[in-house]
Motif scaffolding. Structure first.
Motif, short mmCIF file in Angstrom:
data_model
loop_
_atom_site.label_atom_id
_atom_site.label_comp_id
_atom_site.label_asym_id
_atom_site.label_seq_id
_atom_site.Cartn_x
_atom_site.Cartn_y
_atom_site.Cartn_z
N LEU A 122 0.83 -1.21 0.00
CA LEU A 122 0.00 0.00 0.00
C LEU A 122 0.86 1.26 0.00
CD1 LEU A 122 -2.73 -1.13 2.56
CD2 LEU A 122 -2.95 -0.99 0.07
N ALA A 361 -8.69 -0.28 2.29
CA ALA A 361 -7.63 0.66 1.96
C ALA A 361 -7.58 1.05 0.49
CB ALA A 361 -6.27 0.07 2.36
N VAL A 362 -8.18 0.22 -0.38
CA VAL A 362 -8.03 0.40 -1.83
C VAL A 362 -9.35 0.79 -2.48
CG1 VAL A 362 -7.52 -0.84 -3.97
CG2 VAL A 362 -6.09 -1.20 -1.96
N TYR A 365 -7.90 -0.68 -8.49
CA TYR A 365 -6.60 -1.28 -8.78
C TYR A 365 -6.53 -1.64 -10.25
CZ TYR A 365 -9.00 -5.79 -8.86
OH TYR A 365 -9.85 -6.82 -9.17
N PHE A 390 -2.28 0.18 -7.10
CA PHE A 390 -3.42 0.55 -6.29
C PHE A 390 -3.75 2.04 -6.40
CE2 PHE A 390 -1.70 -2.94 -3.42
CZ PHE A 390 -2.68 -3.85 -3.76
N THR A 391 -5.04 2.35 -6.30
CA THR A 391 -5.51 3.68 -5.98
C THR A 391 -6.08 3.60 -4.58
OG1 THR A 391 -6.10 4.13 -8.29
CG2 THR A 391 -7.06 5.55 -6.61
N THR A 392 -5.38 4.19 -3.60
CA THR A 392 -5.82 4.07 -2.21
C THR A 392 -6.96 5.02 -1.91
OG1 THR A 392 -4.07 5.58 -1.54
CG2 THR A 392 -3.59 3.24 -1.41
N ARG A 393 -7.68 4.72 -0.85
CA ARG A 393 -8.83 5.56 -0.45
C ARG A 393 -8.35 6.85 0.24
NH1 ARG A 393 -13.44 2.83 -1.31
NH2 ARG A 393 -13.35 0.55 -1.32
#
Length: 393
Positions: A122, A361-362, A365, A390-393
């Motif tokens: 992450l 968390a994601v 993706y 990933f594109t995290t939150r």
């Protein structure tokens, strides 16, 4: 085009489902002369064979490779490579230790392990998903068994060596590195069992040592056999399930959105049906079996294609479509009957915890499928490497 199926064919391993469809339609009892086995592919036939240990024996093991097949198969598969009454006795004793309560009590620790292994991915915005997918269940099994923290890197390395399938290896062979790792793990677990016999702890190994029924107990070799079984049943399949789950919804935007929004349990169950990590289970016939006008002789090797059965349109409408709303109750991913996977509850819990932590968390993706690499295995399906961003939150 002639219909030919071999679980050792790398092309089939890449995508077996079109071949499975042809088998179900054209040759539900398929004979492979070169590799000397028969294959059943329809859901009704596979389910019936799994329930029928009188005609379809487990005595030679679950896999066709020479290293695994034969009367010594129980060294790798423990009670799973036995028939009643030996199977009944050993499974009953293991079940006394491997309880739902024991597994449920692990959930808080599983979350800690998942978060610790997810953190580097992450923080980097991605990486190889399968590094997490391999390390996480390996440490879960170590936690369950009671492997000391100082030994877990060793167990993780040996587990990875057992699971690794080099592309240069002959299709029918188990790599020498894997055989050596199995031997080393047997030695390690033997020493750990001896040590734990003199000093119990709150772990599965202690429970296995203490498990008894009417004065009957598991012997040291039987306990080590169960621990070796956990490497394949509890580590490799869980690792592959996580990769298959992310892959299954990656090209399906509506399903991916729902999965990432937290519909984790249907995501797991549909992945187990749609693209299960375990694709086949071998059996040996105890006598002649007549099926669909074909006679399978006694002492024949029969491959039960659970991966094909789970795509059978007779049971699952639009079976080649991934659908989170599907009724998956007919899935054979964990087997059925007396050999239904004893660790199914652990496998589901591992996947649920991992995917819940990931989706928390994601936000989205992307997989690099051109760089991805699949494992080479006659009965398992999944990825050795699966690069992810990933594109995290």
């Amino acid at each position: 085009m002639d219909l030919h199926y071999s679980p050792f064919d790398f092309g089939v391993q890449q995508d077996p489902y079109p071949v499975y469809a042809r088998l179900r339609e054209q040759a539900p009892v398929h004979r492979n002369e070169a590799d000397d086995f028969w294959a059943l592919s329809r859901h009704a036939d596979v389910a019936a064979a799994l329930r029928d240990s009188a005609r379809f024996s487990s005595r030679n093991g679950l896999r066709l490779e020479p290293a695994f097949w034969g009367p010594d198969a129980e060294r790798f598969f423990s009670f799973v490579a036995m028939d009643p009454p030996r199977h009944t006795r050993l499974r009953s004793l293991v079940a006394r230790a491997f309880t739902h309560q024991r597994v449920r009590s692990l959930e808080p620790r599983l979350r800690e392990i998942a978060r610790a292994h997810l953190a580097p991915l992450l923080e980097a915005g991605g990486g190889d998903l399968m590094e997490f997918a391999a390390r996480y269940p390996t440490d879960v099994i170590s936690e369950l068994v009671g492997v000391p923290e100082a030994d877990r890197d060793l167990v993780r390395e040996l587990g990875s060596a057992i699971m690794y399938r080099p592309e240069t290896a002959a299709a029918h062979d188990l790599p020498p590195e894997a055989l050596a790792a199995i031997g080393a793990l047997v030695g390690y677990y033997t020493e750990l069992t001896i040590a734990r016999s003199g000093s119990r702890r709150d772990d599965l190994l202690s429970d296995l040592i203490d498990a008894s029924s009417g004065g009957d107990r598991l012997g040291p070799e039987e306990i080590v056999g169960v621990l070796i079984l956990l490497v394949g049943a509890g580590i490799e399949t869980s690792m592959l399930l996580l990769g298959n789950a992310l892959h299954a919804v990656s090209a399906r935007p509506s399903q991916r959105k729902r999965a990432l929004a937290g519909e984790v349990e249907p995501w797991i169950e549909e992945t187990l049906r749609f693209d299960p990590p375990s694709q086949a289970l071998a059996r040996t016939t105890n006598g002649e079996v007549e099926l669909h006008g074909v006679t399978i002789p006694a002492d024949a090797r029969v491959l039960l294609l659970t991966g094909a059965a789970n795509r059978d349109p007779a049971v699952f409408p639009d079976a080649d479509v991934f659908d989170l709303d599907r009724d998956t109750s007919g899935s054979l991913a964990f087997g059925i009957g007396r050999h239904h996977c004893l660790g199914a509850h652990l496998g589901r819990l591992e996947a649920r915890v991992a995917l819940t932590e990931l989706t928390a968390a994601v936000a989205d993706y992307e997989l690099d499928l051109e760089a991805a690499r699949r494992i080479h295995s006659s009965n398992d399906r999944g990825f050795l490497s699966l690069p992810i961003t990933f594109t995290t939150r």
